[in-house]
Design an enzyme around this catalytic site. Structure first.
Site, PDB file in Angstrom:
ATOM      1  N   GLN A 113       1.049  -1.149   0.049  1.00 52.42           N
ATOM      2  CA  GLN A 113       0.070   0.021   0.066  1.00 52.42           C
ATOM      3  C   GLN A 113       1.019   1.143  -0.123  1.00 52.42           C
ATOM      4  OE1 GLN A 113      -3.775  -1.276   1.369  1.00 52.42           O
ATOM      5  NE2 GLN A 113      -3.707   0.052  -0.551  1.00 52.42           N
ATOM      6  N   THR A 147       0.840  -0.060   6.588  1.00 50.94           N
ATOM      7  CA  THR A 147      -0.364  -0.712   7.045  1.00 50.94           C
ATOM      8  C   THR A 147       0.094  -2.362   7.040  1.00 50.94           C
ATOM      9  OG1 THR A 147      -0.646  -1.380   4.447  1.00 50.94           O
ATOM     10  CG2 THR A 147      -1.523   0.675   5.545  1.00 50.94           C
ATOM     11  N   THR A 148      -0.961  -3.155   7.312  1.00 50.79           N
ATOM     12  CA  THR A 148      -0.872  -4.812   7.441  1.00 50.79           C
ATOM     13  C   THR A 148      -1.623  -5.031   6.164  1.00 50.79           C
ATOM     14  OG1 THR A 148      -0.366  -4.825   9.665  1.00 50.79           O
ATOM     15  CG2 THR A 148      -0.916  -6.603   8.650  1.00 50.79           C
ATOM     16  N   HIS A 149      -1.230  -4.597   5.001  1.00 51.51           N
ATOM     17  CA  HIS A 149      -1.882  -4.987   3.745  1.00 51.51           C
ATOM     18  C   HIS A 149      -1.077  -5.586   2.825  1.00 51.51           C
ATOM     19  CE1 HIS A 149      -4.845  -1.546   4.831  1.00 51.51           C
ATOM     20  NE2 HIS A 149      -5.091  -2.182   5.678  1.00 51.51           N
ATOM     21  N   ASN A 150      -0.484  -6.886   3.287  1.00 50.64           N
ATOM     22  CA  ASN A 150       0.398  -7.491   2.382  1.00 50.64           C
ATOM     23  C   ASN A 150      -0.404  -8.541   1.378  1.00 50.64           C
ATOM     24  OD1 ASN A 150       0.970  -7.730   5.435  1.00 50.64           O
ATOM     25  ND2 ASN A 150       2.841  -7.356   4.243  1.00 50.64           N
TER      26      ASN A 150
END
Lengths: 586, 409, 246
Positions: free
Chosen positions: A345, A511-514
């Site tokens: 992100q 963010t923790t959007h992997n």
């Protein structure tokens, strides 16, 4: 010596959001389901009670809510010329651990991707001409329309609080006019906004934009979901993201699904059980089950008719690589699929400092915010800009936790008296207008197995090779000034712009959007799963999570992750179980 | 309107958990008997729940103030159960409190209440019990001190406190009211917990349903008429509480949770409404306001409340109906005996999940966080808000409960 | 497919489940099977915050560290600094515990100097890094100024810290920059963390910046409209207002 256990219908690897979704639907359909979770049992009164959940040091800085890197981590490098080194402690993302996974410590910002996001490649190529060769984006293989009922159901399971912008084709005032058509209103009204959101809203309207309340999994009122589970009103405690919720007011697997699952005799959960590999039949056409280890150190083989990977994109990808399922991606040749298209992100923002007014950040919640979507997806004309995609721009008030949030204006030193005084002067008088930018896939951003570093079982760690791309840089350079303009209209004393410049730094939290690694698509040569999230290689292996995204959109992923899970589990129940086999002929 | 929406949501969501009925329910008498055992909550005491025991096979340790008694095996096993009993024997047990050999039963078995049941009803229960699969169990010695371990000693107690009554219909009252009274005073044996007891464990008539203490819990005043403990509940509230395990004002927890889970949630609506009608008819005398406590305690209590409790129970103690109990009117909070609220604050509590309402809202334990004095001040504050003057709570009472819980858990 | 007997369901209705003892040698706890959600009174994960007696630093190390903290967050007319907040006690306890040992971190080798984007790569867990760095710092000071760090003037101390931060000053065995970044981070933690961990004594830092602490309900304040909110801070173990005078 591996102990063999009795066969079950379905084994789920990991027990977070997708594990709970799959388990609930499959057990309701009568199947015997076993979930294996690496971490411990966690539940509200015991693990995130209102008596101690609000402990900044313990849960964020000492990682009490997250996976321990000593148990498993990833190695990281920006590009192939560097040597990847372990992320010895987390920084830019925070994978979960234990029952509920990151569904326990998420914010609750629950969006749907745009219809155009699901066909990002064909849509953008059609509109703007051929895309750069190294931009390896793809279509998902499933459309927004097909997913719509599943988005709707997840929103009702969670009790999402918002206001529709596009109700069955009719644009509604006050909502997001760009969203895909919804079949129904949100189950709960939007949260009450605070001062910062009011200022953002006014400034955005001045600019001719259409601000709307962020769809929130923090409850605006008491709610009972379709499974009969109760969610209480959010109390704006300011300990939302990175923390568990103590008073049942944030949607999580624990508050929305698990208590019902626990009453079903055909559901079993084993905690503290880490899956080491997914086993294949001798002819390599099916998976036979999984091998796991528990805290005794003993290994067990758990046979199953169907295996679903619900262990978060990073671990799902690693498991496939370790188990030698599918062809690993090779960035040199561009061939192979497992590990391909890792995305993230692109975050940036403008910080406003007020003089007289107090933003009182501690009166906050994870998804308390107002957003505008004019610069997301293909909602604006990209002609001549040299990039595709975009991101929403939002003003959230989530916290004023002082270790984490003690901003000072540009020019103030990082420590000492001047710093301290500036911290105090600005502590409750600041907010941010943030850009949540999409991340387009690139041939040199990928995941594979590290050649050097291993976990405590001796298995190679996952290696992450990732940096921002040209598309990312142009995207953020174009949209950040809009955030700045909104920020300047909010009546503060000064605005500092935090651009996304330089290489991707794995340490400051973003963010923790992997996403990516186990991408879905229409072509087995370029994707790991078909449009039913079913492995092209082993027809009884299904994959869940944002690892399915061929590229990441300008929104938080959870809503779309859940919709895909409901979409797939419906296909398993309606089609696969009666006639096991590949659901899509390649 | 909102109550309806919430309960409709619950009902719409109910999953037939089912308990897998015994397969032999072919005769209507057995079915009637099964229903009566549900009303009587027989399964709860006659199953060793803590140790995964077989239903109705007995062996559960029942802590009485006088020692531990183990419940009997009701399955029709010839050696260790009711296999050799006759219907007459069973009637005598429930009606007079004597077993098949003429020995007295300890009144932990609430025959002073079951005595109201008719011969036909006990026959039906017996038929149901006889239809179960026989289970042989190991007999367990009761753990009672001398002279209570001699069953003969019970005869003296019975002489003083037990009346072998029949149920008499009150012609001035509705059929529903009478049915309610029969259920409350008979199979449901509410008074076994909810009536005050004398030192020898017998219910005191003037403390009828005004609350009673059992195993360090205070079962609150459940009179629903004027001045009663649940005067502010209407009949729908009582019905919802018993049927769904959730009501506007509170949820059944722990001990009462057990009752709702095993017994009342399965009873028919008209029976539960009859109970509600009866309870609502019970007036109570108004309570003398207690002495107002010192301001310093009230201030401390208020601060503690705001910082610790408001997140669920709201700053004005109005809670969230059906979720987190409104406190201002709570019959547990304002009880003469504050044992229950002390115990809940120290050890935590959870709302009983039922078939209709599967969620388990739980209150965390505060034992590690608040001192005895702080809890006492908190409760003192809460018991004296608005125009209520329910008295102070002492730090010693909290300390005693804390010690008890430390031993138990 | 085998379903559990009625008795398991019975138990679940009443006591909630509890983790069933799993058969044979399986050590992972078992849940579900119709048992319901586990629950027991008195159960929870209250904070463990070490003990007052936990300590890691030698007398000299403690003195040096306390001075560093006092320069990073100084005491001045505007308000309390690291000294009033007793950050040094926080650090001592942290270094003595799992954090100092790097127990939760991935500390397997091989170790290499990373790029600016690869984060902490020292082979030393925090406590060891402190130990080596403090020794090197004092040596550096004795070499240049004939006194240990604690004996220098505040201006000199600030200059040295600045030099470490900007990588003008380097150490031999360990990275001065890595140490500086770490101790700054830990000092801020100790200044602002809940007082149960030893720092932020009496919540002075929270009072200073006006953070209300561990409260959990601000519904009455959502419509503050930019106005100041005056709430005394609360720690996990309370605040003075919870205690009525004896």
């Amino acid at each position: 010596m591996t102990n063999h256990l009795p066969k079950v219908d379905v084994v789920l690897v990991g027990f977070g959001w997708t594990g709970a979704i799959y388990a609930e639907k499959l057990t309701a359909a009568g199947m015997e389901v076993l979930a294996l979770e690496r971490g411990p049992w966690r539940d509200t009164p015991k693990d995130f009670a209102t008596t101690f959940a609000q402990d900044e040091l313990r849960y964020y800085w000492r990682h009490g809510m997250f996976q321990e890197t000593s148990q498993s981590t990833v190695t990281f490098r920006n590009n192939g010329a560097q040597t990847a080194l372990p992320m010895r402690h987390w920084g830019s993302f925070l994978p979960g651990n234990g029952v509920g996974g990151s569904g326990v410590h998420w914010n609750g910002q629950t969006y749907r991707f745009l219809p155009s996001d699901f066909v990002a490649k064909s849509h953008n190529a059609e509109r703007y001409g051929p895309l750069p060769e190294d931009m390896t984006i793809q279509d998902y293989g499933v459309t927004y329309e097909e997913l719509e009922p599943h988005f709707d159901y997840f929103e009702k399971i969670c009790g999402i609080c918002g206001t529709a912008g596009n109700l069955r084709g009719d644009i509604q005032k006050g909502g997001n006019p760009f969203e895909g058509p919804r079949s129904d209103e949100y189950p709960n009204p939007p949260m009450e906004m605070t001062f910062s959101q009011d200022r953002f809203e006014a400034a955005a309207r001045e600019m001719g934009l259409n601000p709307f309340p962020v769809p929130s999994a923090n409850m605006s009122r008491a709610y009972v979901n379709p499974l009969g589970l109760q969610l209480a009103p959010c109390t704006y405690c300011g300990f939302c993201e990175k923390y568990g919720c103590g008073n049942y007011s944030k949607s999580s697997p624990q508050t929305t699904i698990i208590p019902v699952l626990m009453q079903r005799p055909n559901f079993t959960l084993r905690t503290d059980s880490e899956v080491l590999s997914v086993e294949k039949s001798a002819d390599g056409t099916r998976t036979t089950g999984v091998t796991y280890v528990d805290t005794s150190g003993e290994r067990f083989f758990q046979p199953a008719e169907v295996v679903v990977l619900c262990a978060y994109p990073l671990e799902n990808t690693r498991l496939m690589l370790l188990s030698e399922i599918g062809t690993p991606y090779d960035p040199q040749t561009g061939e192979g699929v497992v590990g391909k298209n890792y995305c993230y992100q692109v975050m940036s923002g403008a910080r406003v400092f007020f003089d007289e007014e107090y933003t009182n950040g501690f009166v906050g919640a994870g998804a308390l915010g107002m957003a505008v979507d004019e610069y997301n997806g293909d909602n604006f004309d990209h002609s001549g800009l040299g990039f595709i995609g975009g991101g929403y721009i939002a003003c959230y008030t989530t916290n004023a936790r002082p270790i984490e949030s003690h901003p000072v204006p540009d020019g103030v030193p990082g420590w000492g008296s001047e710093w301290k005084q500036s911290v105090r002067a600005n502590f409750l008088k600041t907010t941010t207008v943030g850009v949540h930018g999409a991340s387009m896939a690139h041939r040199s951003n990928y995941l594979d197995l590290d050649p050097t570093y291993t976990d405590r079982h001796g298995r190679p760690l996952l290696r992450m090779t990732y940096d921002f791309t040209l598309n990312d840089r142009r995207l953020t350079a174009h949209i950040t000034p809009v955030a700045e303009e909104i920020a300047r209209g909010m009546g503060g004393r000064e605005v500092n712009v935090a651009e996304r410049k330089g290489s991707y730094d794995s340490m400051p939290y973003q963010t923790t959007h992997n996403t990516g690694g186990t991408i879905m698509g229409n072509d087995p040569q370029t994707s790991v799963c078909n449009r039913y999230c079913q492995s092209w290689d082993l027809h009884n292996l299904f994959v869940a999570g944002a690892g399915l995204f061929p590229q990441n959109a300008g929104y938080n992923p959870t809503g779309t992750v859940a919709a895909l899970a409901y979409w797939t589990v419906a296909a398993i129940i309606d089609q696969y179980m009666a006639d096991p086999g590949s659901l899509v002929q390649a | 309107m909102r109550r309806l929406a919430l309960i409709t949501a619950f009902c719409g969501a109910s999953f037939a958990l089912g308990e897998g009925q015994a397969q032999e329910l072919s005769s209507s008498e057995v079915e009637r008997g099964r229903y009566l055992t549900q009303a009587g909550d027989c399964k709860a005491c006659h199953t060793d729940i803590e140790n995964d025991g077989i239903p109705f096979a007995g062996g559960r340790a029942l802590m009485t103030p006088f020692g531990t008694i183990y419940s009997a095996n009701l399955t029709p096993d010839d050696e260790t159960g009711l296999g050799r009993w006759t219907r007459e024997d069973f009637y005598n047990a429930l009606n007079e409190g004597i077993d098949d050999e003429g020995r007295h039963l300890y009144p932990a078995m609430p025959y002073p209440y079951f005595t109201l049941m008719t011969r036909q009803q006990t026959d039906a229960i017996f038929a149901y019990l006889q239809s179960l699969e026989p289970v042989q169990v190991e007999e367990q010695e009761n753990d009672l001190p001398f002279p209570l371990n001699i069953r003969m000693s019970v005869s003296g107690w019975k002489l003083l406190f037990f009346d072998d009554e029949e149920f008499v219909i009150n012609p001035d009252r509705s059929e529903e009211w009478n049915r309610g009274r029969f259920l409350v005073d008979g199979p449901l044996h509410c008074g076994a917990c909810h009536s005050g007891k004398n030192l020898l464990g017998a219910s005191k008539d003037d403390e009828y349903l005004r609350g009673g203490t059992l195993q360090n819990w205070f079962a609150p005043n459940i009179r629903g008429g004027e001045n009663g403990g649940i005067a502010h509940w209407d009949e729908d509230d009582i019905f919802e509480f018993l049927k769904y395990g959730r009501a506007e004002h509170t949820a059944p927890m722990q001990r009462m949770g057990e009752v709702v889970a095993i017994s009342t949630q399965f009873l028919q609506e008209e029976d539960l409404r009859a109970v509600a009608t009866y309870l609502k008819s019970l007036d109570d005398t108004s309570r003398e306001p207690e002495e107002a406590p010192e301001t310093a305690r009230l201030e401390a209590g208020e601060g503690i409340y705001f910082d610790n409790c408001a997140a669920c129970h709201a700053t004005d103690a109005s809670g969230v109906p059906y979720f987190f109990a409104p406190l201002g009117t709570s019959n547990k909070l304002h009880a003469k005996d504050p044992s229950t609220v002390i115990r809940i604050i120290l050890g935590g509590a959870r709302a009983q999940p039922t078939e209709t309402v599967p969620s388990m809202l739980a209150m965390p334990p505060f034992a590690w966080k608040l001192t005895d004095t702080q809890i006492a001040d908190l409760l003192t504050f809460l018991r004296n808000t608005g125009d209520r003057r329910s008295g102070a709570v002492s730090a010693e009472a909290v300390a005693e409960m804390r010690e008890y819980l430390a031993e138990e858990y | 497919m085998s379903f559990p007997t009625r008795r398991k369901i019975l138990k679940s209705l009443l006591l909630g489940g509890s983790a069933m003892a799993a058969p044979s040698a399986v050590f992972g706890a078992l849940y579900g099977r119709g048992e319901g959600m586990p629950w027991e009174p008195m159960k929870g994960q209250p904070p463990y915050y070490g003990t007052q007696e936990d300590n890691f630093f030698t007398v000299e190390e403690r003195a040096t560290t306390a001075v560093i903290c006092a320069r990073l967050i100084p005491s001045d007319e505007d308000g309390p600094g690291a000294t009033e907040a007793d950050v040094i006690s926080f650090l001592d306890r942290q270094m003595a515990g799992f954090y100092g040992r790097g127990q939760h971190w991935y500390m397997e080798g091989p170790f290499a100097e990373g790029t600016a984007t690869q984060g902490y790569q020292s082979e030393h867990p925090p406590a060891q890094l402190y130990r080596y760095a403090l020794a090197e710092l004092d040596n550096y000071c004795r070499d240049r100024h004939d006194a240990a760090f604690a004996g220098l003037s505040e201006a000199q101390q600030d200059e040295i810290l600045k030099g470490m931060d900007e990588e003008e000053i380097t150490f031999e065995g360990v990275s001065a920059k890595a140490f500086f970044d770490l101790i700054l981070k830990n000092t801020i933690e100790g200044y602002f963390a809940d007082p149960i961990y030893g720092g932020n004594r009496d919540m002075v830092a929270w009072q200073y910046v006006r953070f209300p602490g561990t409260r959990y309900d601000y519904r009455d304040f959502v419509k503050h409209n930019g106005a100041r909110i005056d709430l005394p801070p609360v720690s996990l173990m309370g605040r003075p207002g919870w205690n009525s005078p004896e």
